[in-house]
Write an enzyme that holds these catalytic residues in place. Sequence first.
Site, mmCIF file in Angstrom:
data_model
loop_
_atom_site.group_PDB
_atom_site.id
_atom_site.type_symbol
_atom_site.label_atom_id
_atom_site.label_comp_id
_atom_site.label_asym_id
_atom_site.label_seq_id
_atom_site.Cartn_x
_atom_site.Cartn_y
_atom_site.Cartn_z
ATOM 1 N N GLU A 24 9.224 6.544 -2.068
ATOM 2 C CA GLU A 24 7.985 5.675 -1.655
ATOM 3 C C GLU A 24 6.529 6.118 -2.190
ATOM 4 O OE1 GLU A 24 8.390 5.796 2.634
ATOM 5 O OE2 GLU A 24 10.074 4.891 2.535
ATOM 6 N N HIS B 201 7.353 0.741 4.752
ATOM 7 C CA HIS B 201 7.306 1.843 5.652
ATOM 8 C C HIS B 201 6.295 1.304 6.687
ATOM 9 C CE1 HIS B 201 8.379 6.219 6.173
ATOM 10 N NE2 HIS B 201 8.176 5.527 7.350
#
Length: 313
Positions: free
Chosen positions: A253, A272
Amino acid sequence: MLPRFRAAFARAFTGSDATAYDVDFAHETPVGPGIVGIAIAPPVTLTAAHLAALPDLRIAAVASAGYDHVDAAGLAARAIPMTHTPGYCDIEVADHAIAMACALLRNLQAGDAHVRAGGWSSRAVHARRITGATLGIVGLGRTGALVAQRAAGLGMRVIAWAPRTPADKASALGAQPVATLAELLAASDVVTLHVPLTPDTKHLINADALALMRPGAALVNCGRGGLVDDAALRAALDSGHLSGAALDVLDTEPPPPDHPALGLPRTIITPHLAWLSPESEFASYEMAAAAIATLLGGGVPDHLVPGQAKVGA
């Protein structure tokens, strides 16, 4: 955020003068002498190299429930205590997981794509009823428990694999406990993951686990990206064995443009954000500020990470 952090620090400080400490903000992990406490949240990391350049560090306060972005072993080796912030976003993550499960059952992502492609057929979407569908919850900690309560309120049949949760507690949450993960996977229309990422849970959902899921089932992951083997998930989606997946977390990420998850069919991917609301964001940093202030003021902070250095050790 910084004024709220400073205020929380001042409230929790029990020493003689909280103003003796300069509380500031940085976009990247700060290093150098004189830094005695650090509050850090993903995706920012605290690595061995950072620790080597923080000779005066006395506490690391992780402004999140998970702490796999921090060199826990390095902190323990230097007897630096670490705290985290469990509970700060449980409501948000539970709501997000339920929203994703419902979206998968109603096949909202397919309906949206169908209309944008020029279609207008309700039967082309293959939506399913939420009430009566079986939701399998992996883990009944704070977030998993809230998911169970919400799902039961929607009239779903809720089952849970949570070896550390007593059966009577699971039942009180509206969940029927099952003995094994395999049993849960085989019986669920949607499986949602609410366990931490550890060496034991890495790729918990692998090719073998996905093969046990009933044809047409779906997967929700609002936990950690490493819980799911992306290659195995792609195979299960490509074959049609799974009807869909909803992912709020990935193993990398932010993902690079060629990340395999970005090309997965019949998926919902969010950045997220399951944890996020104005309330939760403030809470995580205020809890971290209080932990740092408590230790610097001579007290024992709340939410010390088990297995890490003890205060005063």
